[in-house]
Structures are given as structure tokens and as C-alpha cells.
Write an enzyme that holds these catalytic residues in place. Sequence first.
Site, PDB file in Angstrom:
ATOM      1  CG  HIS A 124      -2.010  -1.055   1.317  1.00 13.11           C
ATOM      2  ND1 HIS A 124      -2.782  -1.172   0.190  1.00 13.11           N
ATOM      3  CD2 HIS A 124      -2.375  -2.085   2.202  1.00 13.11           C
ATOM      4  CE1 HIS A 124      -3.757  -2.287   0.399  1.00 13.11           C
ATOM      5  NE2 HIS A 124      -3.172  -2.813   1.625  1.00 13.11           N
ATOM      6  CG  ASP A 161      -2.941  -8.611   0.823  1.00 11.89           C
ATOM      7  OD1 ASP A 161      -2.359  -8.770   1.909  1.00 11.89           O
ATOM      8  OD2 ASP A 161      -3.933  -7.737   0.884  1.00 11.89           O
ATOM      9  CG  HIS A 163      -6.592  -5.216   1.902  1.00  8.21           C
ATOM     10  ND1 HIS A 163      -5.919  -6.244   3.035  1.00  8.21           N
ATOM     11  CD2 HIS A 163      -7.679  -4.623   2.242  1.00  8.21           C
ATOM     12  CE1 HIS A 163      -6.818  -6.204   3.813  1.00  8.21           C
ATOM     13  NE2 HIS A 163      -7.810  -5.356   3.510  1.00  8.21           N
ATOM     14  CG  ASP A 248      -5.037  -9.932   3.609  1.00  6.29           C
ATOM     15  OD1 ASP A 248      -4.906 -10.687   2.527  1.00  6.29           O
ATOM     16  OD2 ASP A 248      -4.739  -8.858   3.893  1.00  6.29           O
TER      17      ASP A 248
HETATM   18 ZN   LIG Z   1      -4.368  -7.227   2.630  1.00  2.59          ZN
END
Ligand SMILES: [Zn+2]
Length: 343
Positions: A124, A161, A163, A248
Amino acid sequence: MSAGYVYDPIYLKHDTGQHVEVAARLEAIIAYLEKTGLTSQLTLIKPRPATIDEIALVHRREYIREIEETALKGGGWLDPDTVMSAGSYKAALYAAGGLIRAVEAVIGGEVASAFALVRPPGHHATSGQAKGFCLFNNIAIAASYALAEYKLERLLIIDFDVHHGNGTQETFYDNPQVMYISTHQYPFYPGSGDIGETGGGAAKGTNINIPLPADCGDAEYLKVFEQIIVPAAQRFNPQLILVSAGYDAHRDDPLAMMEVSTGGFGRMAGIIKGLADELCGGRLALTLEGGYDLNALAASVKATLDVLLGNSASDSLGQPPSSSGKADIDRLFGAIKELHKLP
Ligand SMILES: [Zn+2]
């Protein structure tokens, strides 16, 4: 098959206090790998700190100084999700350097493939901003390093992931040498990752987002890998594959709403390993991103390493739930295939 892992207790010095991204994540992974005898099958690769010049391949020097100064002051919050302690700057330099060492070990032939078990995570973080538990973008830094150091022409990043890796996408959005493919829950944090974000200028088509609705399980993820990721990777024909390995999307994870099983992560790793063997002499390096249920995380990392080692599949957390295969993603698949001209 030889495989390595990068680890050092320096990664535990990034102290986040009351947080989901904690040192106990890495401690759980290492304890489980030791308990199951996996560490004895793996080559331990000692990390080194990334140099400031290496970090600056992705991040603004002013931002790097800000992270260093925050650590010198004893730490602090950088955004509503992202906190630093006094030890975080050094840990972050070693996290980026850890994946760089994994890349060096793989390209130098020390091991066939390697997994950097590092924190803080990275995908991120953007050139000038910490975000989503991430300080430096480890995978973007290691990819930039690999392109420069080894004069690579084509490098593939797969990010599973749950996200979207907004920082990684942003780093390489206009760079035709890097293909970025992300599977992620959508709409969800951090908000980016629409299918229409396909790359800029000469890089158009090298950014492939696969934004999935909640409740996707093994069946949907395997379909994504088989129908989109494999043909896109084959067409791009990378010389090295890097992976943002976040766990996740696991059905036990507290942050997201996906239903992937431990064995499902093993099967995804198998497909990625197959791509590396087919396209780039097996050259594959992974880095840890998210994954917040300690048991699921440890078991899923082990399932991934079992694949790298060529061990038979393990699924200590049982079979995929019956809801798997429920989510209707055929329309999404059609749109992505049309957009990226995939068969
Ligand atoms: Zn994540």
C-alpha cells in the site's frame, strides 16, 4: 527442489502495539515452520538493509527522511492505520532488503525460489505516503532493483493479498516492463483496483485488476488463476516472477470476507510455481503482505513453502467450505478477458 526463506528477529522490532499487524504474526509462522520440520528443509537467507538509493528507486528521499525522523522521535502514527515505533525504520529497511536478498538468491542460483518472511508489509505504500500498515513498498523496491541490477526487460508481479496493492500499481502504472496482476475484494480498502485501471501510455494492458465480490473461495480463485492470470502471464513472458503473498483472503481472516482455504493457497502457489518453471527457469520470489489470523497465516505460509519444496500438499485446516463456487463472477471474467484480449 531447493527453496529459501528470509527471516531475522529485526522484523519483530517494528512494534505496533494494539494492532492486527503485529510481530506475533511472524513469530507464529516461524514457530509453525519449526514445529513441522520445514525450516530444516529450507535454506535460511539472512537479510541486509536496503540502501537509501535502493529505497529511492520507489520513494521520495524526503519521505524516507520523514520515516527515519519519526523513528528517531520514538515513533508515531503516519495515517489512521499505520503506526511506527523506534525500531520500525530499521525493520523497514531490512524488509525491503530482505526481498532484495531473496531476488539475489534466486537469480544467483543459491536457491530455486525464496519467500521473504518480513514485516512491515509494503504494497500500500506509495512514493511519498505510508498507508495500510506499509512504510516502504518492498515488492516495488525489489522489482525496481531487479530491473536495474540484472537488466531485466519483463518482470511479473502477482498480488493475491485480499487488498489491492495501490502502491505497487502506482509505481509501475506507466512502466511496460512490469506487469502487475492483482486479485482483491472489491469494493474494499484501499478503494483502487477497478478493472478499468489497465496501465498508462506504452504500459497499457500491463496492469490487470481482478476485483472480486466478497465470499469468493477456492473455486473462484482457481478459476481466476487458470482463466486470467495464466494466459496473461504466458503472453507477457516474464524473466522473473515476484509475488505479494497476503493471506487475508483466508476464510478465517478477521479483516476481509473471502473464503479461501489453506489448501486453496497451496494450489495458487502451485499454479504460480508452474508459471515460473514454464516461463522463467523457476525464478520466483515471494514476500509476505497481509494475513491476520495467526493459525491460518502460519498454515498457509507452510502450504506455500511445501509447494516451493515439492512436498505433497497439506491442508491442516481442512477442506474448502461448501459455499465455495457460489459467487457469480462469469460477467466479471468476460469483461476482464475482453478488456485484456485474453482467450
Ligand atoms: Zn491485505
